[in-house]
Design a protein around this motif. Structure first.
Motif, PDB file in Angstrom:
ATOM      1  N   ARG A  80      24.633  44.649  40.382  1.00 49.71           N
ATOM      2  CA  ARG A  80      25.799  44.939  41.225  1.00 49.71           C
ATOM      3  C   ARG A  80      26.657  43.690  41.404  1.00 49.71           C
ATOM      4  O   ARG A  80      27.892  43.757  41.340  1.00 49.71           O
ATOM      5  N   ALA A  83      28.567  42.992  38.189  1.00 49.30           N
ATOM      6  CA  ALA A  83      29.669  43.952  38.036  1.00 49.30           C
ATOM      7  C   ALA A  83      30.814  43.603  38.970  1.00 49.30           C
ATOM      8  O   ALA A  83      31.986  43.647  38.573  1.00 49.30           O
ATOM      9  N   ARG A  86      32.588  40.631  37.519  1.00 49.64           N
ATOM     10  CA  ARG A  86      33.288  41.010  36.297  1.00 49.64           C
ATOM     11  C   ARG A  86      34.576  41.769  36.615  1.00 49.64           C
ATOM     12  O   ARG A  86      35.635  41.486  36.077  1.00 49.64           O
ATOM     13  N   TYR A  87      34.470  42.763  37.503  1.00 59.58           N
ATOM     14  CA  TYR A  87      35.627  43.614  37.770  1.00 59.58           C
ATOM     15  C   TYR A  87      36.642  42.963  38.704  1.00 59.58           C
ATOM     16  O   TYR A  87      37.815  43.246  38.637  1.00 59.58           O
TER      17      TYR A  87
END
Length: 91
Positions: A80, A83, A86-87
């Motif tokens: 999590r 992510a 990254r996002y």
């Protein structure tokens, strides 16, 4: 498609038959190029999933390690966090 195949070795509690089957299913889907085989290919597809699941179970039962068992919860939290980084960096 193969991103859904997760590490199964060295967890406490050990990988379940459902987890092994899910990994086998994802592998066979990737190799065959089909997520839902036709009726003509269903038997071969199902046999392949069963064979890969059996081989995976045998492998997991045979592996040895001196590392402490991993935690699924800790691995999920790290995923999590990756992510999120990254996002948030992409936006």
């Amino acid at each position: 498609m193969c991103r859904n195949i997760h590490r199964l070795h060295n967890y406490e509690p050990p990988a379940t038959t459902d987890e092994v089957h899910a990994a086998a299913l994802q592998y066979v889907r990737k190799v065959s190029g089909s997520s839902a085989p036709s009726a003509a290919n269903r038997e071969a597809f199902d046999r392949a999933v069963a064979a890969v699941a059996e081989a995976t179970s045998e492998l997991l039962d045979s592996l040895v390690t001196t590392a402490p068992p991993r935690s699924r919860e800790a691995d999920a939290e790290r995923a999590r966090e990756r992510a999120q980084r990254r996002y948030s960096a992409a936006g």
